[in-house]
Design a protein around this motif. Sequence first.
Motif, PDB file in Angstrom:
ATOM      1  N   LEU A 248      26.335  27.031  85.540  1.00 44.20           N
ATOM      2  CA  LEU A 248      25.779  26.628  84.258  1.00 44.20           C
ATOM      3  C   LEU A 248      26.330  27.439  83.095  1.00 44.20           C
ATOM      4  O   LEU A 248      25.912  27.229  81.956  1.00 44.20           O
ATOM      5  N   ALA A 249      27.257  28.355  83.365  1.00 48.88           N
ATOM      6  CA  ALA A 249      27.717  29.275  82.326  1.00 48.88           C
ATOM      7  C   ALA A 249      28.377  28.561  81.152  1.00 48.88           C
ATOM      8  O   ALA A 249      28.258  28.993  80.011  1.00 48.88           O
ATOM      9  N   GLY A 250      29.060  27.457  81.390  1.00 46.91           N
ATOM     10  CA  GLY A 250      29.778  26.809  80.301  1.00 46.91           C
ATOM     11  C   GLY A 250      29.037  25.667  79.650  1.00 46.91           C
ATOM     12  O   GLY A 250      29.589  24.996  78.767  1.00 46.91           O
ATOM     13  N   LEU A 251      27.788  25.426  80.053  1.00 48.12           N
ATOM     14  CA  LEU A 251      27.049  24.287  79.513  1.00 48.12           C
ATOM     15  C   LEU A 251      26.348  24.643  78.211  1.00 48.12           C
ATOM     16  O   LEU A 251      25.936  25.784  78.007  1.00 48.12           O
ATOM     17  N   PRO A 252      26.207  23.680  77.297  1.00 48.53           N
ATOM     18  CA  PRO A 252      25.593  23.981  75.996  1.00 48.53           C
ATOM     19  C   PRO A 252      24.127  24.352  76.146  1.00 48.53           C
ATOM     20  O   PRO A 252      23.388  23.752  76.908  1.00 48.53           O
ATOM     21  N   GLY A 253      23.730  25.393  75.416  1.00 48.85           N
ATOM     22  CA  GLY A 253      22.326  25.782  75.398  1.00 48.85           C
ATOM     23  C   GLY A 253      22.009  26.994  76.229  1.00 48.85           C
ATOM     24  O   GLY A 253      21.074  27.743  75.918  1.00 48.85           O
ATOM     25  N   PHE A 254      22.739  27.231  77.325  1.00 52.40           N
ATOM     26  CA  PHE A 254      22.456  28.386  78.179  1.00 52.40           C
ATOM     27  C   PHE A 254      23.072  29.647  77.578  1.00 52.40           C
ATOM     28  O   PHE A 254      24.234  29.653  77.173  1.00 52.40           O
ATOM     29  N   ASP A 255      22.264  30.721  77.529  1.00 51.89           N
ATOM     30  CA  ASP A 255      22.800  31.995  77.080  1.00 51.89           C
ATOM     31  C   ASP A 255      22.786  32.987  78.250  1.00 51.89           C
ATOM     32  O   ASP A 255      22.367  32.660  79.359  1.00 51.89           O
ATOM     33  N   THR A 256      23.233  34.203  77.989  1.00 49.34           N
ATOM     34  CA  THR A 256      23.372  35.179  79.072  1.00 49.34           C
ATOM     35  C   THR A 256      22.022  35.558  79.689  1.00 49.34           C
ATOM     36  O   THR A 256      21.940  35.801  80.891  1.00 49.34           O
ATOM     37  N   SER A 257      20.974  35.625  78.872  1.00 51.96           N
ATOM     38  CA  SER A 257      19.662  35.961  79.429  1.00 51.96           C
ATOM     39  C   SER A 257      19.166  34.864  80.380  1.00 51.96           C
ATOM     40  O   SER A 257      18.549  35.162  81.412  1.00 51.96           O
TER      41      SER A 257
END
Length: 329
Positions: A248-257
């Motif tokens: 999911l790292a490259g999907l819009p909306g997800f951040d590192t936390s």
Amino acid sequence: MLPPSPRVRLSDRKLEQLANGIAQGLEAGLPTPSAVAGAATYLLGRDATAQLHVEAERGIALSASLRSLGALDPADAALLLAGETYGGIPATLRTIAARATDRRARRRRLLLAIAYPVVMLLMAAVVVPIPTIVTDGVGAYLERALPLPTLLAAIALGSVLLARAPRDAPVRRAVTDLALRFPPTRAFLEHDAVVRFASVLGACVRAGVPLRGALTLASEATGHPRWTLLGPGLAARLDKGASVAPLLAGLPGFDTSDLATLDVGERTGRLDEALAQVAEAHRVAAQRAALITVALAAGVLGVAAVGWAVYSLITSWLGILGQLDRALH
């Protein structure tokens, strides 16, 4: 054999009543056809209810039947499919009803937020040009006062028709594409997509749905064009051994936390709890983005109301002064 039922559109209030009604019937021990027919009779109409009853007797999944009628959006249909496949249909229906209740509450807050500037704008358009009746007559007053209320009425009518259009209609996709071009609305859509994705994926994980199928269902449930296109790719990368957080790292909306929360949840066997935590965080962020969008819209409307009032006052007084000047000469 019954002819195919026409597509129906349920308001959130009716969807809430339908989902709670079917859940109540199932919890009381009614067979699925009876529970569906009892809840749908006064909400979907006779033809759609008969179609649902027949399909339930034939063993067709309720999620498929309601989705084919247009009564469920992709997220609710995915949730119900998970409940049907791995147990817990009444609880899933209660969740769908709660989601509908939450949407109604958010819509109410949105309407209340924009009501005041809209009323002020209408008052400026209708009240301020009243001196024009004395100076130039009723026709000139109507020519000055009617354009803005007509425009606002057209916008309101267009919004109602857009809301009633099928969820897969080209006009709704076009509006979504347009909204993705503006930062406040793009932020809301991205946060909302994460909420839908995490909610559906978490429900599927709790129900025991294999992660590969759950990822596809959750991606389709977002309604976000980028997520929908990437869904099959997520499943393919999972087959190659990737874990959830890197997927999911490259999907819009997800951040590192978010990714850190999901990584810990996956390692400890509490992925469903981690997904619920991520969904709640983005639900709050989506509400914040919606408030910012509404505040900007209200500010624009407020400035327009003041500008229109000032313009109308100046032009009205100039007309009166012009008439006095002509009378004096």
